[in-house]
Design a protein around this motif. Structure first.
Motif, PDB file in Angstrom:
ATOM      1  N   LEU A 275       0.800  -1.213   0.000  1.00  0.00           N
ATOM      2  CA  LEU A 275       0.000   0.000   0.000  1.00  0.00           C
ATOM      3  C   LEU A 275       0.840   1.273   0.000  1.00  0.00           C
ATOM      4  CD1 LEU A 275      -2.855  -1.038   2.451  1.00  0.00           C
ATOM      5  CD2 LEU A 275      -2.827  -1.121  -0.055  1.00  0.00           C
ATOM      6  N   ASP A 276       2.168   1.141   0.037  1.00  0.00           N
ATOM      7  CA  ASP A 276       3.054   2.289  -0.127  1.00  0.00           C
ATOM      8  C   ASP A 276       3.282   2.611  -1.603  1.00  0.00           C
ATOM      9  OD1 ASP A 276       5.048   4.255   0.928  1.00  0.00           O
ATOM     10  OD2 ASP A 276       6.463   2.970  -0.150  1.00  0.00           O
ATOM     11  N   ALA A 277       2.992   1.655  -2.493  1.00  0.00           N
ATOM     12  CA  ALA A 277       3.125   1.850  -3.934  1.00  0.00           C
ATOM     13  C   ALA A 277       1.842   2.455  -4.498  1.00  0.00           C
ATOM     14  CB  ALA A 277       3.456   0.519  -4.596  1.00  0.00           C
ATOM     15  N   TRP A 278       1.764   2.574  -5.828  1.00  0.00           N
ATOM     16  CA  TRP A 278       0.538   3.084  -6.451  1.00  0.00           C
ATOM     17  C   TRP A 278      -0.660   2.208  -6.110  1.00  0.00           C
ATOM     18  CZ3 TRP A 278      -0.348   7.576  -9.132  1.00  0.00           C
ATOM     19  CH2 TRP A 278       0.773   8.323  -9.506  1.00  0.00           C
ATOM     20  N   ASP A 279      -0.437   0.954  -5.737  1.00  0.00           N
ATOM     21  CA  ASP A 279      -1.528   0.081  -5.301  1.00  0.00           C
ATOM     22  C   ASP A 279      -2.281   0.652  -4.101  1.00  0.00           C
ATOM     23  OD1 ASP A 279      -1.959  -2.049  -6.997  1.00  0.00           O
ATOM     24  OD2 ASP A 279      -0.461  -3.340  -6.065  1.00  0.00           O
ATOM     25  N   GLY A 280      -1.651   1.512  -3.326  1.00  0.00           N
ATOM     26  CA  GLY A 280      -2.333   2.148  -2.204  1.00  0.00           C
ATOM     27  C   GLY A 280      -3.090   3.399  -2.574  1.00  0.00           C
ATOM     28  N   TYR A 281      -3.035   3.777  -3.852  1.00  0.00           N
ATOM     29  CA  TYR A 281      -3.668   5.003  -4.343  1.00  0.00           C
ATOM     30  C   TYR A 281      -4.360   4.701  -5.678  1.00  0.00           C
ATOM     31  CZ  TYR A 281      -0.413   6.836  -0.893  1.00  0.00           C
ATOM     32  OH  TYR A 281       0.274   7.067   0.271  1.00  0.00           O
ATOM     33  N   PRO A 282      -5.334   3.782  -5.667  1.00  0.00           N
ATOM     34  CA  PRO A 282      -5.898   3.290  -6.939  1.00  0.00           C
ATOM     35  C   PRO A 282      -6.599   4.365  -7.752  1.00  0.00           C
ATOM     36  CG  PRO A 282      -7.202   2.521  -5.083  1.00  0.00           C
ATOM     37  CD  PRO A 282      -5.960   3.115  -4.505  1.00  0.00           C
ATOM     38  N   ALA A 283      -7.268   5.312  -7.113  1.00  0.00           N
ATOM     39  CA  ALA A 283      -7.955   6.356  -7.877  1.00  0.00           C
ATOM     40  C   ALA A 283      -6.947   7.273  -8.562  1.00  0.00           C
ATOM     41  CB  ALA A 283      -8.870   7.160  -6.957  1.00  0.00           C
ATOM     42  N   ALA A 284      -5.863   7.621  -7.864  1.00  0.00           N
ATOM     43  CA  ALA A 284      -4.823   8.457  -8.470  1.00  0.00           C
ATOM     44  C   ALA A 284      -4.159   7.739  -9.632  1.00  0.00           C
ATOM     45  CB  ALA A 284      -3.790   8.837  -7.415  1.00  0.00           C
ATOM     46  N   ARG A 285      -3.910   6.455  -9.472  1.00  0.00           N
ATOM     47  CA  ARG A 285      -3.318   5.679 -10.570  1.00  0.00           C
ATOM     48  C   ARG A 285      -4.256   5.627 -11.768  1.00  0.00           C
ATOM     49  NH1 ARG A 285      -1.859  -0.217  -8.943  1.00  0.00           N
ATOM     50  NH2 ARG A 285      -4.108  -0.217  -8.552  1.00  0.00           N
ATOM     51  N   ALA A 286      -5.531   5.415 -11.516  1.00  0.00           N
ATOM     52  CA  ALA A 286      -6.500   5.356 -12.610  1.00  0.00           C
ATOM     53  C   ALA A 286      -6.540   6.674 -13.373  1.00  0.00           C
ATOM     54  CB  ALA A 286      -7.882   4.998 -12.071  1.00  0.00           C
ATOM     55  N   ARG A 287      -6.439   7.796 -12.645  1.00  0.00           N
ATOM     56  CA  ARG A 287      -6.416   9.089 -13.324  1.00  0.00           C
ATOM     57  C   ARG A 287      -5.205   9.217 -14.239  1.00  0.00           C
ATOM     58  NH1 ARG A 287      -8.074  10.887  -8.124  1.00  0.00           N
ATOM     59  NH2 ARG A 287      -5.983  11.661  -7.588  1.00  0.00           N
ATOM     60  N   LEU A 288      -4.050   8.779 -13.752  1.00  0.00           N
ATOM     61  CA  LEU A 288      -2.834   8.875 -14.558  1.00  0.00           C
ATOM     62  C   LEU A 288      -2.928   8.012 -15.806  1.00  0.00           C
ATOM     63  CD1 LEU A 288       0.808   8.829 -13.221  1.00  0.00           C
ATOM     64  CD2 LEU A 288       0.189   7.511 -15.228  1.00  0.00           C
ATOM     65  N   LEU A 289      -3.339   6.776 -15.632  1.00  0.00           N
ATOM     66  CA  LEU A 289      -3.406   5.873 -16.780  1.00  0.00           C
ATOM     67  C   LEU A 289      -4.479   6.308 -17.766  1.00  0.00           C
ATOM     68  CD1 LEU A 289      -2.876   2.449 -14.974  1.00  0.00           C
ATOM     69  CD2 LEU A 289      -1.193   3.822 -16.227  1.00  0.00           C
ATOM     70  N   ALA A 290      -5.590   6.834 -17.262  1.00  0.00           N
ATOM     71  CA  ALA A 290      -6.639   7.339 -18.152  1.00  0.00           C
ATOM     72  C   ALA A 290      -6.135   8.542 -18.943  1.00  0.00           C
ATOM     73  CB  ALA A 290      -7.886   7.702 -17.359  1.00  0.00           C
ATOM     74  N   ALA A 291      -5.331   9.398 -18.306  1.00  0.00           N
ATOM     75  CA  ALA A 291      -4.756  10.542 -19.014  1.00  0.00           C
ATOM     76  C   ALA A 291      -3.835  10.076 -20.131  1.00  0.00           C
ATOM     77  CB  ALA A 291      -4.003  11.439 -18.038  1.00  0.00           C
ATOM     78  N   ALA A 292      -3.061   9.032 -19.888  1.00  0.00           N
ATOM     79  CA  ALA A 292      -2.203   8.480 -20.939  1.00  0.00           C
ATOM     80  C   ALA A 292      -3.044   7.917 -22.081  1.00  0.00           C
ATOM     81  CB  ALA A 292      -1.293   7.408 -20.354  1.00  0.00           C
ATOM     82  N   GLN A 293      -4.141   7.240 -21.747  1.00  0.00           N
ATOM     83  CA  GLN A 293      -5.017   6.711 -22.787  1.00  0.00           C
ATOM     84  C   GLN A 293      -5.653   7.835 -23.608  1.00  0.00           C
ATOM     85  OE1 GLN A 293      -7.561   4.346 -20.281  1.00  0.00           O
ATOM     86  NE2 GLN A 293      -6.514   2.430 -20.804  1.00  0.00           N
ATOM     87  N   ARG A 294      -6.145   8.878 -22.937  1.00  0.00           N
ATOM     88  CA  ARG A 294      -6.765   9.999 -23.653  1.00  0.00           C
ATOM     89  C   ARG A 294      -5.784  10.663 -24.615  1.00  0.00           C
ATOM     90  NH1 ARG A 294      -8.662  11.319 -18.534  1.00  0.00           N
ATOM     91  NH2 ARG A 294      -7.153  13.037 -18.372  1.00  0.00           N
ATOM     92  N   ALA A 295      -4.519  10.723 -24.204  1.00  0.00           N
ATOM     93  CA  ALA A 295      -3.502  11.353 -25.039  1.00  0.00           C
ATOM     94  C   ALA A 295      -2.999  10.429 -26.143  1.00  0.00           C
ATOM     95  CB  ALA A 295      -2.331  11.796 -24.169  1.00  0.00           C
ATOM     96  N   ASP A 296      -3.469   9.172 -26.147  1.00  0.00           N
ATOM     97  CA  ASP A 296      -2.972   8.165 -27.085  1.00  0.00           C
ATOM     98  C   ASP A 296      -1.469   7.978 -26.908  1.00  0.00           C
ATOM     99  OD1 ASP A 296      -3.347   6.208 -29.009  1.00  0.00           O
ATOM    100  OD2 ASP A 296      -2.936   7.576 -30.682  1.00  0.00           O
ATOM    101  N   ALA A 297      -1.032   7.990 -25.648  1.00  0.00           N
ATOM    102  CA  ALA A 297       0.385   7.883 -25.333  1.00  0.00           C
ATOM    103  C   ALA A 297       0.859   6.443 -25.400  1.00  0.00           C
ATOM    104  CB  ALA A 297       0.646   8.442 -23.931  1.00  0.00           C
ATOM    105  N   ASP A 298       2.104   6.272 -25.806  1.00  0.00           N
ATOM    106  CA  ASP A 298       2.787   4.988 -25.659  1.00  0.00           C
ATOM    107  C   ASP A 298       3.597   5.081 -24.374  1.00  0.00           C
ATOM    108  OD1 ASP A 298       2.801   2.803 -27.991  1.00  0.00           O
ATOM    109  OD2 ASP A 298       2.356   4.768 -28.849  1.00  0.00           O
ATOM    110  N   LEU A 299       2.934   4.761 -23.258  1.00  0.00           N
ATOM    111  CA  LEU A 299       3.484   4.995 -21.936  1.00  0.00           C
ATOM    112  C   LEU A 299       4.440   3.879 -21.527  1.00  0.00           C
ATOM    113  CD1 LEU A 299       3.446   6.659 -19.274  1.00  0.00           C
ATOM    114  CD2 LEU A 299       1.531   5.211 -18.545  1.00  0.00           C
ATOM    115  N   VAL A 300       5.612   4.287 -21.052  1.00  0.00           N
ATOM    116  CA  VAL A 300       6.593   3.376 -20.470  1.00  0.00           C
ATOM    117  C   VAL A 300       6.941   3.937 -19.098  1.00  0.00           C
ATOM    118  CG1 VAL A 300       8.880   2.335 -20.653  1.00  0.00           C
ATOM    119  CG2 VAL A 300       7.533   2.777 -22.727  1.00  0.00           C
ATOM    120  N   THR A 301       6.649   3.179 -18.060  1.00  0.00           N
ATOM    121  CA  THR A 301       6.964   3.609 -16.701  1.00  0.00           C
ATOM    122  C   THR A 301       8.241   2.928 -16.232  1.00  0.00           C
ATOM    123  OG1 THR A 301       4.646   3.971 -16.152  1.00  0.00           O
ATOM    124  CG2 THR A 301       6.138   3.668 -14.331  1.00  0.00           C
ATOM    125  N   LEU A 302       9.168   3.709 -15.712  1.00  0.00           N
ATOM    126  CA  LEU A 302      10.421   3.205 -15.149  1.00  0.00           C
ATOM    127  C   LEU A 302      10.366   3.381 -13.638  1.00  0.00           C
ATOM    128  CD1 LEU A 302      12.936   4.892 -17.630  1.00  0.00           C
ATOM    129  CD2 LEU A 302      11.734   2.699 -17.877  1.00  0.00           C
TER     130      LEU A 302
END
Length: 536
Positions: free
Chosen positions: A398-425
């Motif tokens: 729960l210290d990772a993004w798994d502890g913040y599911p709504a915030a993660r969903a917003r980020l990933l949805a923003a990448a989808q809306r932008a048609d981004a080829d997202l690579v997370t390091l």
């Protein structure tokens, strides 16, 4: 990263580096800790050194396109000031895109620093670019052989450090005195809390010869995680900030100040870098700007009533609270707008170099059998709680993004809306992971999570279980997880071309003796437009 989580579940042409030990380096006059560079752009780069003297010292930086400095093509003046721990930093402009440069600092008496090498980012059409990803380098656990191996390579354009560049603990804590490698000493011997403590700890780490050489050979972009502050930091405190250690805000300000002194970084908390038309690399800050306090399973189940029911109610309510933040609203707007600008400009890849795992990881049911019967009661209790959490649909960390599911969903949805080829390091967990990221049932990108440089992973806490068994169980419990290594230390190289990204996890043979030898490499590829890894 909370270390308890794992229980819960030689370039030619360069001058030789002068590499004093920590104590000698801090007592010496002159250049004490080598050189470093960072914040590359197509026409500029930041240069760093430390010059210890009785008073402020004016230094001259020189840059050349040859190692003999026959022609100085750029440079500038800066001051190694006592109030900044004798650190000197400056940004040199007027450089050409996509070029290697040599650089050095010159003191008033004519003495010179070691020679460094750096590279500007490309501009315009770019066919390929390779970066190296590091995280979690705890000096007393062993040698920084991952740094040494990377420093011997000729194919790296940029180094990314995703955090836990050093650790705050006192001698004998993490690692224990029994596990700590003789000769890998840190200062101060107590936990770093004050301004002097943080500075002395950086000086100890930066005396390491392999870290100095890595810094001297490649530009680095870097972001802190928690241990540059203290364990499990968030905007209002930390798990390891205790009574008697002063106000959290004061300690956090000291940690940030010293990080900016000792690292070749800009004085902004988040920033991005444009690699021609090939990639935009975003460097967000996930710890102390907007992060709300982490959930603690033990707190959730405390009190009367059925723990399983408490967890189920939590999983359906507070856990999914859309108001909870990892980045904060201002930083979210910057990042989400950045995705859109990058894709609109025709950039091929949108790279998010951040600190904590974004893919979902769940506690396997097999963990009940992974711990020997002689484990302490608190270990058995944590395993039992982990099982209850998994049954309620709650993830392992729960210290990772798994502890913040709504915030993660917003980020990933923003990448989808932008048609981004997202690579997370990603760093933080000490182990190597490859995740397919998705939200709303659709692919959103891939995650390349690197193993640690030295900090121990699952192998140290579950020694009686093979890596194959651990990984198989984790993959069965975690559908987004496509590959993992839960036993080796090392680093990752990420090769980007116009049509594919290839991650190579390089595993060193050992950290207990100084050797750059590898025991193996695992590779995975993601094709542009697919937003998922090819089969492992």
């Amino acid at each position: 990263m909370d270390r308890r989580l794992l229980v819960k579940l030689g370039t030619a042409g360069l001058a030789a580096l002068a590499l004093p030990g920590a104590a000698a380096a801090m007592a010496a006059q002159g250049f004490t800790h080598g050189v470093a560079s960072g914040e590359p752009g197509p026409h500029s780069v930041l240069l760093w050194t430390r010059y210890a003297a009785a008073s402020d010292t004016a230094l001259t930086a020189e840059m050349s396109d040859t190692a003999d400095f026959a022609r100085v093509v750029a440079g500038g003046s800066t001051t190694a000031a006592g109030e900044r721990d004798h650190i000197a930093k400056l940004v040199v402009d007027g450089l050409e895109p996509g070029r290697w440069y040599y650089y050095r600092f010159v003191a008033p008496d004519g003495s010179k620093s070691v020679t460094g090498r750096t590279r500007t980012l490309p501009a315009g059409p770019t066919g390929a670019f390779t970066l190296a990803l590091f995280s979690c380098s705890n000096l007393p656990f062993g040698w920084f052989n991952a740094y040494a191996h990377a420093a011997a390579r000729q194919d790296i354009d940029l180094v990314v450090h995703a955090g836990d560049y050093l650790y705050e603990y006192p001698v004998g804590d993490y690692p224990s005195s029994k596990v700590a490698l003789p000769g890998r000493d840190i200062q101060p011997t107590h936990e770093m809390v004050s301004l002097a403590d943080y500075r002395l700890r950086y000086a100890s780490y930066r005396a390491d010869p392999d870290l100095q050489r890595l810094h001297a050979l490649f530009p680095m972009i870097a972001q802190w995680d928690d241990h540059e502050f203290t364990n499990d930091a968030w905007k209002g405190g930390a798990e390891n900030h205790n009574e008697g250690e002063g106000e959290w805000a004061a300690r956090a300000a000291v940690a940030e100040r010293v990080y900016r002194e000792w690292m070749p970084v800009a004085d902004t908390r988040w920033r991005d870098y444009q690699v021609g038309d090939l990639a935009t690399i975003f460097l967000p800050e996930t710890r102390v700007t907007g992060r709300d306090r982490q959930f603690e399973i033990g707190e959730i189940i405390a009190g009367d009533g059925d723990p399983a029911k408490r967890l189920k109610t939590f999983a359906e309510t507070a856990y999914r609270d859309p108001a909870r933040q990892m980045l904060g609203a201002e930083q979210e707007n910057w990042l989400f707008d950045g995705f859109a600008r990058s894709t609109k400009a025709g950039t091929r890849w949108q790279v998010c170099a951040q600190q904590v795992v974004m893919g979902s990881l769940f506690t396997p049911p097999e963990t009940r059998d992974w711990f020997a019967g002689d484990q302490p009661d608190y270990v058995r209790r944590r395993v039992e709680v982990g099982q209850l959490a998994a049954k309620a649909g709650l993830p392992l960390n729960l210290d990772a993004w798994d502890g913040y599911p709504a915030a993660r969903a917003r980020l990933l949805a923003a990448a989808q809306r932008a048609d981004a080829d997202l690579v997370t390091l990603t760093g933080d967990t000490h182990n190597a992971w490859a995740f397919d990221l998705e939200t709303d049932g659709r692919p959103a990108g891939v995650e390349i999570a690197g193993q640690s440089v030295t900090s121990p992973g699952f192998e140290a806490y579950i020694p009686g279980v093979s890596d194959e068994s651990r990984v198989a169980a984790l993959r069965r419990a975690s559908p987004q997880l496509k590959w993992a290594n839960t036993q080796d230390r090392g680093y990752v190289t990420v090769q980007m071309t116009r049509e594919r990204v290839t991650a190579n996890w390089h595993n060193v043979e050992t950290i207990r003796t100084r050797s750059p030898a590898l025991k193996g490499t695992h590779s995975m590829t993601a094709m542009r437009g697919r937003r998922r890894f090819d089969a492992a």
